[in-house]
Design an enzyme around this catalytic site. Structure first.
Site, mmCIF file in Angstrom:
data_model
loop_
_atom_site.group_PDB
_atom_site.id
_atom_site.type_symbol
_atom_site.label_atom_id
_atom_site.label_comp_id
_atom_site.label_asym_id
_atom_site.label_seq_id
_atom_site.Cartn_x
_atom_site.Cartn_y
_atom_site.Cartn_z
ATOM 1 N N LYS A 149 5.973 -7.075 -6.144
ATOM 2 C CA LYS A 149 6.637 -5.882 -5.605
ATOM 3 C C LYS A 149 5.680 -5.084 -4.709
ATOM 4 O O LYS A 149 6.025 -4.693 -3.597
ATOM 5 C CB LYS A 149 7.110 -5.000 -6.766
ATOM 6 C CG LYS A 149 7.477 -3.573 -6.363
ATOM 7 C CD LYS A 149 7.832 -2.731 -7.570
ATOM 8 C CE LYS A 149 8.266 -1.342 -7.167
ATOM 9 N NZ LYS A 149 7.171 -0.376 -7.113
ATOM 10 N N ASN A 150 4.451 -4.845 -5.202
ATOM 11 C CA ASN A 150 3.542 -3.978 -4.445
ATOM 12 C C ASN A 150 3.053 -4.626 -3.157
ATOM 13 O O ASN A 150 2.718 -3.946 -2.196
ATOM 14 C CB ASN A 150 2.362 -3.537 -5.321
ATOM 15 C CG ASN A 150 2.816 -2.572 -6.417
ATOM 16 O OD1 ASN A 150 3.930 -2.050 -6.360
ATOM 17 N ND2 ASN A 150 1.982 -2.358 -7.411
ATOM 18 N N ARG A 152 9.718 5.729 -2.284
ATOM 19 C CA ARG A 152 8.296 6.022 -2.051
ATOM 20 C C ARG A 152 7.685 5.042 -1.052
ATOM 21 O O ARG A 152 6.844 5.395 -0.247
ATOM 22 C CB ARG A 152 7.569 5.930 -3.381
ATOM 23 C CG ARG A 152 6.082 6.079 -3.291
ATOM 24 C CD ARG A 152 5.488 6.383 -4.629
ATOM 25 N NE ARG A 152 5.818 7.716 -5.052
ATOM 26 C CZ ARG A 152 5.231 8.808 -4.585
ATOM 27 N NH1 ARG A 152 4.308 8.709 -3.654
ATOM 28 N NH2 ARG A 152 5.562 9.988 -5.011
ATOM 29 N N ASP A 186 8.537 7.514 -8.514
ATOM 30 C CA ASP A 186 8.325 7.590 -9.959
ATOM 31 C C ASP A 186 7.962 8.964 -10.470
ATOM 32 O O ASP A 186 7.293 9.726 -9.793
ATOM 33 C CB ASP A 186 7.132 6.688 -10.317
ATOM 34 C CG ASP A 186 7.591 5.351 -10.806
ATOM 35 O OD1 ASP A 186 8.761 5.271 -11.185
ATOM 36 O OD2 ASP A 186 6.790 4.417 -10.803
ATOM 37 N N ASP A 199 -1.064 -0.187 -13.756
ATOM 38 C CA ASP A 199 0.316 -0.604 -14.036
ATOM 39 C C ASP A 199 0.450 -1.400 -15.327
ATOM 40 O O ASP A 199 1.553 -1.562 -15.847
ATOM 41 C CB ASP A 199 0.863 -1.448 -12.875
ATOM 42 C CG ASP A 199 1.262 -0.575 -11.684
ATOM 43 O OD1 ASP A 199 1.330 0.657 -11.867
ATOM 44 O OD2 ASP A 199 1.506 -1.121 -10.601
ATOM 45 N N MET A 230 -5.881 7.260 -13.771
ATOM 46 C CA MET A 230 -5.365 7.483 -12.421
ATOM 47 C C MET A 230 -4.142 8.389 -12.349
ATOM 48 O O MET A 230 -3.958 9.089 -11.375
ATOM 49 C CB MET A 230 -5.052 6.151 -11.750
ATOM 50 C CG MET A 230 -6.303 5.365 -11.405
ATOM 51 S SD MET A 230 -5.816 4.032 -10.331
ATOM 52 C CE MET A 230 -7.259 3.069 -10.263
#
Length: 435
Positions: free
Chosen positions: A23-24, A98, A122, A320, A342
């Site tokens: 996805k990223n 986003r 998110d 993640d 983070m």
């Protein structure tokens, strides 16, 4: 209409599962098609909400899109409609995604202007976009924020290469600045650049298109601007977050699972972090085999002190997967301190796990101590709501290991990041249905 998963947990699963495309990586790679009028073919694209929304947004911008198969698309950005930026449609679509910030770099590079609504996404605490904007400004872009329309208008008639020291090693920030710099005049140096495999993939793809980027894989990137870029083909990596989730799922449910085609060398430290939780795994070719385990014991540090698992920029452990590690630790033997550096509020979903019977002490918004139950006390099913993508999947894994029935609401959050997750889990023998 309720949109929820009903799960009856507590049964071991078995079989093979193929991770989706990352996805990223997708959000960066798809945005890069805007850098050239020529054809770009991309395969292994995950069929998930965030990615599909971005593809739709590219279509609205005038990109010709041709879907060749379930995971392969052909893009041609010959005729881009720059007026679209001022439209209400763009405001609605861009604001809810986003990832829409990622189109700014390529548009600035090729057309010298762009606009962006204040982004959404998110609920995991503050996620700044300053890194992107400061990078663009260093290259010569000017930002005008209009509080009435909630839009940033950006003008970049002449981008010039420069030295940029990033305030944080932001993956999307680095990617966006790289895409803006490839067509800028002169040489750009980015120090404290993110060096995730997804970013390396983007840089390699841009180089195949004719860009001149060196230092790929390090935190110092040098980009010599070129006049124009051409077309290419690109295959995306499997999603490392999904791979980590499936490792955790196998351990929690005592299942024997083979994760196919994992691109092991791109997983970095991920397998060894799960190994420190006591999870056994075996690499067979490029498949990761997880045997069924009765129990797994958390390692300690060499001096005997409690293990800490913390996130860090690559090649450190990805934030993640911390929620997954936390869930998996609840049924391990031993204790672990999870330190989420983070993002604030990413650990707030632990109240649901405590309701299920897990022993967790939330120390503050960033740290939680997990006291493992060593599978002596099974978690119990409850009704809960998914707060964000990663917490949602962690709760899903908890539910699959729990006794009785669980219901997870707000599964749209899970489906933003995981394609056909219910179907794929059913194939392993999970008792999950959509309400």
């Amino acid at each position: 209409m309720i949109n929820a998963f009903e799960i009856r947990g507590g049964k071991p699963l078995k079989g093979e599962i193929v991770p989706q495309g990352a996805k990223n990586e997708a959000l960066q790679i798809l945005s890069a098609v805007l850098l050239t009028p020529e054809k770009v073919t991309i395969s292994n694209i995950p069929d998930i909400k965030d990615v599909n929304k971005l593809i739709e947004l590219l279509g609205d911008l005038g990109v010709e899109i041709n879907r060749l198969s379930k995971d392969t698309y052909e893009f041609s950005a010959k005729n881009i409609n720059l007026e679209f930026f001022q439209s209400q449609t763009f405001k609605a679509k861009g604001g809810s995604l986003r990832g829409s910030i990622m189109i700014v770099g390529p548009l600035l590079a090729r057309f010298g202007k762009a606009a962006i609504p204040k982004p959404g996404g998110d609920k995991i605490g503050r996620r700044r976009l300053d890194t992107h904007f400061l990078g663009f400004e260093k290259l010569g872009a000017k930002f005008v924020y209009n509080p009435d329309t909630n839009f940033f208008n950006v003008d970049a008639t002449q981008l010039e290469g420069t030295y940029i020291l990033l305030d944080e090693a932001s993956v999307t920030g680095t990617a966006n600045i790289v895409m803006a710099a490839v067509l800028a005049k002169g040489t750009t140096t980015i120090y404290n650049a993110a060096c995730e495999p997804y970013l390396q993939q983007l840089c390699k793809m841009l180089n195949r298109m004719g860009a001149k980027i060196s230092g790929i894989g390090s935190n110092l990137l040098t980009i010599e601007g070129v006049e124009s870029l051409g077309g290419t083909t690109h295959k995306m990596l499997p999603d490392m977050i999904e791979i980590g989730s499936f490792i955790g799922l196998a351990a929690m449910t005592g299942s024997e699972i083979t994760i196919k085609d994992v691109c092991y060398k791109e997983l970095g430290i991920i397998p060894s972090v799960f190994a420190r939780l006591g999870i056994k795994m075996e690499l067979r070719g490029d498949d990761l085999f997880i045997p069924a385990q009765e129990s797994y014991e958390i390692d300690t540090f060499i001096d005997g002190s409690i293990l800490t698992v913390a996130d860090a920029p690559w090649p450190g452990f990805t934030p993640d997967l911390l929620s997954i590690v936390l869930v998996v630790a609840t049924q391990a033997k031993g204790s672990v301190l999870i330190h989420q550096k983070m993002f604030e509020s990413r650990l707030f979903f632990v109240d649901k796990l405590i309701d299920m019977g897990a022993q967790i002490i939330l120390c503050d918004p960033h740290r939680a101590t997990v006291i493992g139950l060593d599978k002596k006390y099974q978690l119990k099913g409850i009704e809960m709501t998914s707060p964000d993508i990663r917490a949602g999947v962690s709760l899903l894994i908890a539910a699959l290991s729990a006794s009785g029935k669980s219901i997870i609401h707000n599964i749209e959050q899970i489906e933003r990041g995981y394609q056909d997750i219910d179907t794929r889990l059913k194939a392993l023998g999970a008792d999950i249905r959509r309400l």
